[in-house]
Every structure is written in C-alpha cells, then in structure tokens.
Design a protein around this motif. Structure first.
Motif, PDB file in Angstrom:
ATOM      1  N   ASP A  46      -1.487   3.121 -14.426  1.00  0.00           N
ATOM      2  CA  ASP A  46      -2.812   2.532 -14.643  1.00  0.00           C
ATOM      3  C   ASP A  46      -3.936   3.549 -14.678  1.00  0.00           C
ATOM      4  O   ASP A  46      -5.040   3.225 -15.121  1.00  0.00           O
ATOM      5  CB  ASP A  46      -3.116   1.512 -13.539  1.00  0.00           C
ATOM      6  CG  ASP A  46      -2.093   0.402 -13.481  1.00  0.00           C
ATOM      7  OD1 ASP A  46      -2.007  -0.365 -14.453  1.00  0.00           O
ATOM      8  OD2 ASP A  46      -1.368   0.310 -12.476  1.00  0.00           O
ATOM      9  N   HIS A  89     -12.885   6.869 -10.684  1.00  0.00           N
ATOM     10  CA  HIS A  89     -12.631   6.315  -9.361  1.00  0.00           C
ATOM     11  C   HIS A  89     -12.313   7.485  -8.426  1.00  0.00           C
ATOM     12  O   HIS A  89     -11.737   8.491  -8.856  1.00  0.00           O
ATOM     13  CB  HIS A  89     -11.430   5.362  -9.397  1.00  0.00           C
ATOM     14  CG  HIS A  89     -11.586   4.231 -10.370  1.00  0.00           C
ATOM     15  ND1 HIS A  89     -12.345   3.124 -10.108  1.00  0.00           N
ATOM     16  CD2 HIS A  89     -11.065   4.053 -11.624  1.00  0.00           C
ATOM     17  CE1 HIS A  89     -12.283   2.291 -11.138  1.00  0.00           C
ATOM     18  NE2 HIS A  89     -11.514   2.840 -12.075  1.00  0.00           N
ATOM     19  N   SER A 113     -15.681   3.601  -8.499  1.00  0.00           N
ATOM     20  CA  SER A 113     -15.400   2.928  -7.235  1.00  0.00           C
ATOM     21  C   SER A 113     -14.889   3.967  -6.259  1.00  0.00           C
ATOM     22  O   SER A 113     -14.510   5.078  -6.650  1.00  0.00           O
ATOM     23  CB  SER A 113     -14.394   1.788  -7.410  1.00  0.00           C
ATOM     24  OG  SER A 113     -13.124   2.295  -7.752  1.00  0.00           O
ATOM     25  N   PRO A 201     -18.727   0.357  -5.482  1.00  0.00           N
ATOM     26  CA  PRO A 201     -17.870  -0.557  -4.714  1.00  0.00           C
ATOM     27  C   PRO A 201     -16.914   0.262  -3.851  1.00  0.00           C
ATOM     28  O   PRO A 201     -16.293   1.205  -4.339  1.00  0.00           O
ATOM     29  CB  PRO A 201     -17.119  -1.335  -5.792  1.00  0.00           C
ATOM     30  CG  PRO A 201     -17.975  -1.215  -7.013  1.00  0.00           C
ATOM     31  CD  PRO A 201     -18.628   0.130  -6.941  1.00  0.00           C
ATOM     32  N   LEU A 203     -13.895   0.534  -0.700  1.00  0.00           N
ATOM     33  CA  LEU A 203     -12.845   0.026   0.183  1.00  0.00           C
ATOM     34  C   LEU A 203     -12.602   1.057   1.264  1.00  0.00           C
ATOM     35  O   LEU A 203     -12.390   2.244   0.973  1.00  0.00           O
ATOM     36  CB  LEU A 203     -11.560  -0.210  -0.602  1.00  0.00           C
ATOM     37  CG  LEU A 203     -10.290  -0.477   0.207  1.00  0.00           C
ATOM     38  CD1 LEU A 203     -10.387  -1.798   0.966  1.00  0.00           C
ATOM     39  CD2 LEU A 203      -9.046  -0.460  -0.695  1.00  0.00           C
ATOM     40  N   HIS A 231      -9.664  -2.730   4.962  1.00  0.00           N
ATOM     41  CA  HIS A 231      -8.272  -3.181   5.038  1.00  0.00           C
ATOM     42  C   HIS A 231      -7.568  -2.323   6.085  1.00  0.00           C
ATOM     43  O   HIS A 231      -7.489  -1.099   5.943  1.00  0.00           O
ATOM     44  CB  HIS A 231      -7.565  -3.041   3.689  1.00  0.00           C
ATOM     45  CG  HIS A 231      -6.179  -3.587   3.708  1.00  0.00           C
ATOM     46  ND1 HIS A 231      -5.889  -4.906   3.408  1.00  0.00           N
ATOM     47  CD2 HIS A 231      -4.981  -3.009   4.038  1.00  0.00           C
ATOM     48  CE1 HIS A 231      -4.588  -5.103   3.526  1.00  0.00           C
ATOM     49  NE2 HIS A 231      -4.018  -3.982   3.915  1.00  0.00           N
ATOM     50  N   ASP A 254      -5.171  -2.855  -6.557  1.00  0.00           N
ATOM     51  CA  ASP A 254      -5.887  -4.118  -6.760  1.00  0.00           C
ATOM     52  C   ASP A 254      -7.391  -3.914  -6.664  1.00  0.00           C
ATOM     53  O   ASP A 254      -8.155  -4.469  -7.455  1.00  0.00           O
ATOM     54  CB  ASP A 254      -5.437  -5.158  -5.736  1.00  0.00           C
ATOM     55  CG  ASP A 254      -4.053  -5.724  -6.023  1.00  0.00           C
ATOM     56  OD1 ASP A 254      -3.520  -5.471  -7.120  1.00  0.00           O
ATOM     57  OD2 ASP A 254      -3.490  -6.393  -5.129  1.00  0.00           O
ATOM     58  N   PHE A 255      -7.787  -3.100  -5.707  1.00  0.00           N
ATOM     59  CA  PHE A 255      -9.223  -2.830  -5.561  1.00  0.00           C
ATOM     60  C   PHE A 255      -9.766  -2.087  -6.777  1.00  0.00           C
ATOM     61  O   PHE A 255     -10.828  -2.427  -7.315  1.00  0.00           O
ATOM     62  CB  PHE A 255      -9.466  -2.019  -4.291  1.00  0.00           C
ATOM     63  CG  PHE A 255     -10.916  -1.644  -4.093  1.00  0.00           C
ATOM     64  CD1 PHE A 255     -11.826  -2.578  -3.609  1.00  0.00           C
ATOM     65  CD2 PHE A 255     -11.366  -0.357  -4.400  1.00  0.00           C
ATOM     66  CE1 PHE A 255     -13.165  -2.233  -3.448  1.00  0.00           C
ATOM     67  CE2 PHE A 255     -12.688  -0.024  -4.241  1.00  0.00           C
ATOM     68  CZ  PHE A 255     -13.594  -0.952  -3.763  1.00  0.00           C
ATOM     69  N   ALA A 257      -8.634  -2.103  -9.761  1.00  0.00           N
ATOM     70  CA  ALA A 257      -8.645  -2.994 -10.931  1.00  0.00           C
ATOM     71  C   ALA A 257      -9.787  -3.989 -10.886  1.00  0.00           C
ATOM     72  O   ALA A 257     -10.258  -4.475 -11.920  1.00  0.00           O
ATOM     73  CB  ALA A 257      -7.312  -3.750 -11.013  1.00  0.00           C
ATOM     74  N   GLY A 258     -10.276  -4.278  -9.677  1.00  0.00           N
ATOM     75  CA  GLY A 258     -11.336  -5.267  -9.520  1.00  0.00           C
ATOM     76  C   GLY A 258     -12.694  -4.773  -9.933  1.00  0.00           C
ATOM     77  O   GLY A 258     -13.610  -5.552 -10.153  1.00  0.00           O
TER      78      GLY A 258
END
Length: 258
Positions: A46, A89, A113, A201, A203, A231, A254-255, A257-258
C-alpha cells in the motif's frame, strides 16, 4: 544506495521499497533502517516505504558532532526533497517517534498523517524509565546488559521462540562516539510546547507493558496533539511493532488508509 547531503553538510543514506503513497519509517535510537526489516514488507503493498540511516549508523556519515532529534527531522525533509515528494505519512517509533514529532510540528505541510509509537514528549513532562531499568542497562557485563535490553523489547515467550539476530538492540557498525551522541540526542528531546501545533491526523500507539519507554507517555502525547487517537497493545513491550505485528501493522495501515 541513494544518499543525500543534509543541511548539516553530511551524507545520509536512505532506502525505498514498495508502491503507493509514501510512508517514512523512523527507527529507534542507535539503530539503522534495519530496525524495520522484520515488518517493512507488510506496508509495501500500500505504501512506498522510505527509511534512512541516522548520522552515526549504517551507510551514513558518522561524524563526532552533536546530533539532535530536530536535526534528524531536517534530514527527513532533505530526503523527501531529494525524492521529489511533497507530502508523506510519517511513522516513528521510540527515538524515531521523537524525530517524527519535529517533522510534523515544524514541517506540517509535508505530513499527511502521523503515527507515534512507543515514544515520549521528552523534557520534564515525560515519564522516564525507572532506576531499576537504568541500572540493568548500565551494568558492566555487556552480555547481561544486552540481555536486559532484549527483555525490555520482547516478552520472554517471544525471545524463547526467536533467538535472533535482533535488529532493535543497536547498529553494530556504530562507533562509540556515535552511540554517545545518539543517547544525548534522545535525552535532550523536548517537544512538549510544539505538540499542540501538530495538525496532521495522529495515532499514538504503545505497548501496555513497555518499561523502556513507559506507556504512561502515550496519554501525555495524545492529550497534547489536537484530535490524536490512542491504541494500546495489551502485553506488548517496547518492540510492539515486531512481536505484536499481527495487531500493530493492521492498526497502523487502517489509520493510514483513513
């Protein structure tokens, strides 16, 4: 291997692999890009992954000059410039998370991100490792100190099944002066006042059983960065991203991709 001359005037080697949106992966203190070897491939379907060897490690220059997390962040930007990448990212773990904080705070337009793993804001607000941990790492018996470090990184069960080699215990090619410089760079980090300026954004991810960089730092960081989410990985120690990759990598993907 590609390399770039950074703002400090020194050569830094970097590595790319995969396809898709660019993802910078930042290693821990006194480690080269090999820190990410066990899990890197999981991101490459990805993302175009980008790693580099900090000054003092791997194929980069090893000058005996002061290093800093802010300077390492400037090196990241130099690499993105060399690759012609406007935005990426950024996922940093341990000291790499400290570097990532400066990338996001001081170069906001370059960050899509941000993931901050097993890291700390530094400075007086951070929760430091305990004295017992410090003593275990400073003992004169180097084999015993290395074993103590491994036990801070991984659970006993995982170590029994994975005798090594391990890529998280330091780059063996580092000269002594570079190890000292890395230690000082990480210890001097303090991004507390800069964290609220991060707009990407974010995480924040941490192992609940991390004593090397206590998990209590996760809510501190998340509370300082607007909109950050957390998390926690139950039972994980410092190298959560490797031992608990089956949970950690999908959470990160997942993060992203969000």
């Amino acid at each position: 291997m590609p390399e770039v001359i950074t703002p400090s005037g020194h050569k830094v080697a970097y590595q790319t692999a995969g396809r898709g949106e660019p993802l910078v992966l930042l290693a821990g203190q006194a480690n080269s890009h090999r820190w990410w070897d066990p899990v890197r491939s999981g991101f490459e379907d990805d993302h175009t992954t980008i790693t580099f060897d900090y000054l003092g490690t791997g194929d980069s220059d090893k000058p005996d000059i002061p290093y800093g997390t802010r300077g390492f962040a400037a090196d990241v930007i130099a690499i993105l410039d060399d690759l012609g990448i406007d935005r990426a990212h950024v996922y940093g773990t341990s000291m790499g998370g400290r570097v990532a904080q400066w990338v996001a705070a001081e170069h906001a337009v370059r960050v899509r991100s941000l993931i901050l793993g097993c890291t700390s804001p530094g400075g007086p607000h951070a929760v430091e490792r305990g004295d017992e941990v410090r003593r275990s790492l400073a003992q004169p018996d180097r084999a015993a100190a290395t074993r103590a470090l491994l036990e801070l990184m991984y659970t006993p069960e995982w170590l029994a099944a994975h005798p090594g080699p391990h890529h998280t215990t330091g780059d063996p090619s580092m000269p002594a002066h570079a190890r000292r410089r890395h230690l000082r760079a990480s210890a001097a980090h303090d991004a507390w006042e800069a964290l609220p300026s991060i707009t990407a954004p974010t995480l924040v991810i941490h192992g609940t059983d991390d004593l090397f960089n206590p998990a209590a730092n996760a809510p501190l960081i998340a509370g300082r960065i607007p909109g950050a989410v957390r998390h926690l990985i139950r039972g994980a120690r410092h190298a959560y991203f490797e031992e608990f990759a089956a949970e950690a990598s999908p959470v990160a993907l997942d993060f992203l991709a969000g």
